[in-house]
Design an enzyme around this catalytic site. Structure first.
Site, PDB file in Angstrom:
ATOM      1  N   LEU A 127      -3.331   6.034  -7.242  1.00 13.71           N
ATOM      2  CA  LEU A 127      -4.005   6.771  -6.172  1.00 13.71           C
ATOM      3  C   LEU A 127      -3.030   7.741  -5.517  1.00 13.71           C
ATOM      4  CD1 LEU A 127      -6.487   5.325  -3.570  1.00 13.71           C
ATOM      5  CD2 LEU A 127      -4.803   7.036  -2.911  1.00 13.71           C
ATOM      6  N   HIS A 231       6.642   1.050   0.151  1.00 12.75           N
ATOM      7  CA  HIS A 231       7.195   2.314   0.616  1.00 12.75           C
ATOM      8  C   HIS A 231       6.496   2.690   1.931  1.00 12.75           C
ATOM      9  CE1 HIS A 231       7.949   6.678   0.653  1.00 12.75           C
ATOM     10  NE2 HIS A 231       8.961   6.440  -0.164  1.00 12.75           N
TER      11      HIS A 231
END
Length: 339
Positions: A127, A231
Site C-alpha cells: 500500500l 516505521h
C-alpha cells in the site's frame, strides 16, 4: 470525491514506477525497478483473468485513480497464498526461561527464531499513497477496498490474512535491525539486500541465514530497540490494521524487524460487517451513512466512497458515488461503513 479503486493495467506501469521511487526504501512489494514491477503486473493480469474459485498462488494489484483526470495516485496489493513458490520467512519473538538452583535465580532470555509459521496465509501489502494525496481518507479507502475485494472472491483466499509493516529505517536508508543481525551473515548492506529480495525473492535467506535461535541480548542496542516497531510513516497503517481486528503476535520481518500483523479473514471488520444490497434509487440529495461501496468482480472490481441510505428492498446511493463506480438502479453493490 472522485477517486476510485480499480484493477491495475499495463498503462499504470509508469505511475507505479514513479511512486516506487518515492517510498524511501524498505518497501519490498513496490521496488523502484521497472522489470520487477512489470512482472508484478503480468502476474496480476493472470490472476484477474482467471475465474477459478479456489486458492492458488496469485497476486492482485489495485490502484487508486482520480476518475475525472485518470491520474493514478496510489496502489495496493493482495497475495492469495504466500510461501508457495518460495518459503515465507519470519522471526518469531519468544522467551526461554531457565532456573539455576545453585544461584536460586530464574533467567528469562528473549529469542528470535526463524520460522515459516505464516505460510499459506493471504497477505495484504504494497500500500502506497502519493504524498500529495495524504488527506481525505484516501489511505483508508486503499486499505479497506482490499478487504471488500477479498469478500467478493472469498474462495480464493485463506482463512488467515497477514500484513507486514515496514520497520525502522534510519536517515541514511539503512536498517538498525539488519545491521545488527542479518547483515553480519550476508556481507551486504540493507539497501542492497532489500533490492535483491524485491527482485529475486527470499530464497537467499534460506541459503545463508543461520537456522538456530538468536538471543536478542547479543544484538546491538539499536537493533533491539527496532524489534517489532513500525516505521514512523507506518504508525497510521498499524492503527488501521488494529481497527480491522489485526494483532501483533510476535512475528517480525526478517529484514528490518518491523511487525507482522495477523487476523482471521472472516473476522476482519470490513469483511465481517459488509453487506450486499440492491440499489433501488440514486439519491440526488445526499445524506445517509458514509461508506465504502464496491461493485464488480475481478478486473471489473471498483470501490469508492459514497453515501448510503436504507430503503425498501435495498439502498439509496449518492449520485456522485454511482457515477464514479458506473452503477445504476437495480444493480447490487457491497458496502461497509467508513471507520
Amino acid at each position: 470525491m472522485t477517486f476510485r479503486i480499480r484493477a491495475a493495467r499495463d498503462e499504470d506501469l509508469a505511475h507505479l514506477y514513479e511512486m516506487a521511487k518515492l517510498t524511501g526504501g524498505g518497501f519490498t512489494n513496490l521496488p523502484p525497478d521497472r522489470v520487477a514491477l512489470k512482472a508484478k503486473l503480468d502476474r496480476s493480469h493472470a490472476a484477474f483473468a482467471s475465474d477459478v474459485d479456489s486458492i492458488a498462488d496469485e497476486l492482485f494489484v489495485l490502484v487508486l485513480e482520480n476518475a475525472q483526470t485518470g491520474e493514478v495516485r496510489g496502489t495496493c496489493q493482495i497475495f492469495t497464498h504466500v510461501g508457495q513458490l518460495h518459503p515465507f520467512y519470519s522471526y518469531r519473538l519468544g522467551t526461554l526461561t531457565q532456573h539455576s538452583r545453585a544461584l536460586s535465580r530464574t533467567f528469562r532470555a528473549e529469542m528470535l527464531s526463524l520460522t515459516t509459521d505464516l505460510e499459506g496465509s493471504s497477505e495484504v501489502g504494497g500500500l502506497f499513497l502519493h504524498p500529495g494525496e495524504r488527506a481525505g481518507g484516501l489511505g483508508l479507502l486503499l486499505a479497506r477496498a482490499r478487504y471488500l475485494f477479498i469478500r467478493a472472491h472469498r474462495a480464493r483466499f485463506a482463512d488467515r490474512v497477514l500484513a507486514e509493516l515496514r520497520g525502522i529505517i534510519d536517515e541514511a536508508g539503512g536498517s538498525p535491525f539488519w545491521d545488527g543481525l542479518a547483515g553480519r551473515f550476508f556481507g551486504m548492506n540493507f539497501q542492497d539486500a532489500d533490492r535483491f529480495n524485491a527482485v529475486n525473492g527470499h530464497q537467499f535467506i534460506a541459503d545463508l541465514m543461520p537456522k538456530h535461535p538468536i538471543y536478542t541480548a547479543m544484538l546491538s542496542e539499536a537493533a533491539r530497540a527496532a524489534i517489532g516497531l513500525p516505521h514512523p510513516s507506518g504508525r497510521a497503517a498499524m492503527r488501521m490494521l488494529e481497527n480491522e481486528g489485526f494483532r501483533f503476535e510476535n512475528y517480525i520481518d526478517i529484514f528490518d524487524g518491523g511487525p507482522t500483523m495477523t487476523a482471521r479473514t472472516d473476522q476482519v471488520k470490513a469483511i465481517r460487517d459488509a453487506r450486499t444490497d440492491r440499489i433501488v434509487a440514486i439519491d440526488d440529495e445526499g445524506g445517509g451513512m458514509e461508506a465504502l461501496v464496491a461493485t464488480g468482480r475481478l478486473a471489473a472490481f471498483r470501490c469508492a466512497y459514497g453515501h448510503v441510505r436504507a430503503a425498501d428492498g435495498g439502498i439509496m446511493l449518492s449520485r456522485a458515488c454511482a457515477e464514479t463506480l458506473g452503477v445504476a438502479e437495480d444493480e447490487a453493490v457491497s458496502h461497509v461503513a467508513r471507520l
